[in-house]
Design a protein around this motif. Structure first.
Motif, mmCIF file in Angstrom:
data_model
loop_
_atom_site.group_PDB
_atom_site.id
_atom_site.type_symbol
_atom_site.label_atom_id
_atom_site.label_comp_id
_atom_site.label_asym_id
_atom_site.label_seq_id
_atom_site.Cartn_x
_atom_site.Cartn_y
_atom_site.Cartn_z
ATOM 1 N N ASP A 290 37.615 18.486 41.832
ATOM 2 C CA ASP A 290 37.894 19.848 41.356
ATOM 3 C C ASP A 290 36.834 20.839 41.831
ATOM 4 N N LEU A 291 35.583 20.425 41.821
ATOM 5 C CA LEU A 291 34.506 21.298 42.264
ATOM 6 C C LEU A 291 34.599 21.549 43.768
ATOM 7 N N ARG A 292 34.896 20.487 44.510
ATOM 8 C CA ARG A 292 35.057 20.664 45.961
ATOM 9 C C ARG A 292 36.202 21.630 46.261
ATOM 10 N N LYS A 293 37.279 21.478 45.555
ATOM 11 C CA LYS A 293 38.443 22.347 45.762
ATOM 12 C C LYS A 293 38.106 23.797 45.434
ATOM 13 N N LYS A 294 37.368 24.006 44.362
ATOM 14 C CA LYS A 294 36.987 25.361 43.955
ATOM 15 C C LYS A 294 36.125 26.027 45.033
#
Length: 325
Positions: A290-294
């Motif tokens: 999720d953090l990478r995607k953000k």
């Protein structure tokens, strides 16, 4: 004002930057006349003839496509603009800088050095041309081929600036991460045999990629790893950064001095100062989808808003207009 530009650069390969520049000008409504010196028997005379006959508002070139004295002489007919795309100053370059009415460097840290040669020197970073990197379809085969924990796209040849990349990528493999890399084949010579048949050679996916396949690597790899050749030179980021981030990559790269003024570390990209920090950050971000995607989405949004060739060409023309007035 609409311009007519004689664009003197290489168009021999579909991935040559000249195509991106041409698109950037045309998206702004300007007319571009491509001129690839290698396609002419007598490129010098062809350049004179086209300049006299077509009367371009200016000639834009990138490297040493024609002899410097030809560009000097063509200044009798129109302006000469050079946009140099590398972060080094080879011995042949200064005479071309002098031959330019306006000189652009992609490395802000070299502006003062170039100004000693030509006061009309400006920083103009590279950019991204989205139309060349559209993904038409993502198949199951694509997902199998292009998905990786860590991906690298670039050259691992024998030049000095590439050798450090080899060591860093071997550290990624030795740390237990799944690495895939694409690029020109490693030159076949005795000194490269351990590399070709070693872990890094086995991680090679067998070809150079660009366009849609490049975009698929950027989109499907969990971490897109990159190394700029001159990170100590202020704001000398290559076009690779804009392209990968523009394609939606979670982009992790060496910290280039001043990069935070272009894309925000830990918000739009991720940077590292050492190989040890690189491994630590891969280990930290890899399980955090999720953090990478953000971060990837924020970076892509910024690139598409501020760093396309359509925008960069407007910045170039604004400087050229200022010089004309």
């Amino acid at each position: 004002m609409k311009y007519k530009i004689l664009l003197v650069t290489s168009f021999s390969k579909p991935w040559n930057n000249g195509w991106y520049y041409k698109s950037g000008f045309e998206k702004n409504g300007h007319e571009v006349i491509p001129f690839d010196a290698a396609s002419f028997t007598d490129p010098n005379n062809a350049a004179y003839k086209m300049t006299k006959d077509l009367k371009p508002d200016f000639i834009l070139h990138t490297k040493n496509e024609l002899p410097a004295e030809v560009f000097y002489d063509l200044r009798k007919y129109t302006k000469i603009v050079q946009w140099y795309p590398d972060p080094v100053i080879p011995d042949w370059l200064p005479v071309y800088v002098k031959a330019s009415d306006i000189f652009f460097t992609m490395s802000e840290g070299l502006v003062e050095e170039f100004k000693k040669i030509n006061p009309n020197t400006f920083w103009l970073s590279q950019a991204f041309e989205p139309s060349f990197f559209e993904i038409k379809e993502l198949t199951l085969k694509d997902k199998k081929t292009f998905t990786a924990d860590v991906a690298f796209v670039g050259n691992l040849g024998s030049k000095a600036q590439y050798l450090a990349r080899r060591g860093a990528l071997e550290k990624v493999i030795n740390a237990g991460f799944n690495l895939k890399w694409w690029g020109p084949k490693i030159p076949w010579k005795i000194s490269n045999i351990p590399l070709i048949y070693g872990k890094l050679g086995r991680a090679y996916e067998g070809k150079f990629i660009w366009g849609e396949e490049y975009a698929k690597v950027a989109k499907l790899s969990k971490i897109f790893l990159a190394f700029d050749s001159m990170p100590h030179i202020r704001k000398s980021m290559s076009a690779r950064m804009y392209t990968a981030v523009g394609c939606g990559a979670f982009y992790m790269c060496q910290h280039v001095e001043g990069i935070e003024e272009v894309l925000l570390p830990d918000k739009e990209i991720v940077t590292f100062q050492s190989e040890e920090e690189m491994i630590e950050k891969i280990r930290f971000y890899l399980p955090k989808e999720d953090l990478r995607k953000k971060i990837a989405e924020a970076g892509q949004k910024r690139v598409l808003k501020e760093h396309t060739y359509e925008i960069r060409i407007r910045e170039m023309l604004s400087i050229i207009k200022g010089e004309k007035s």
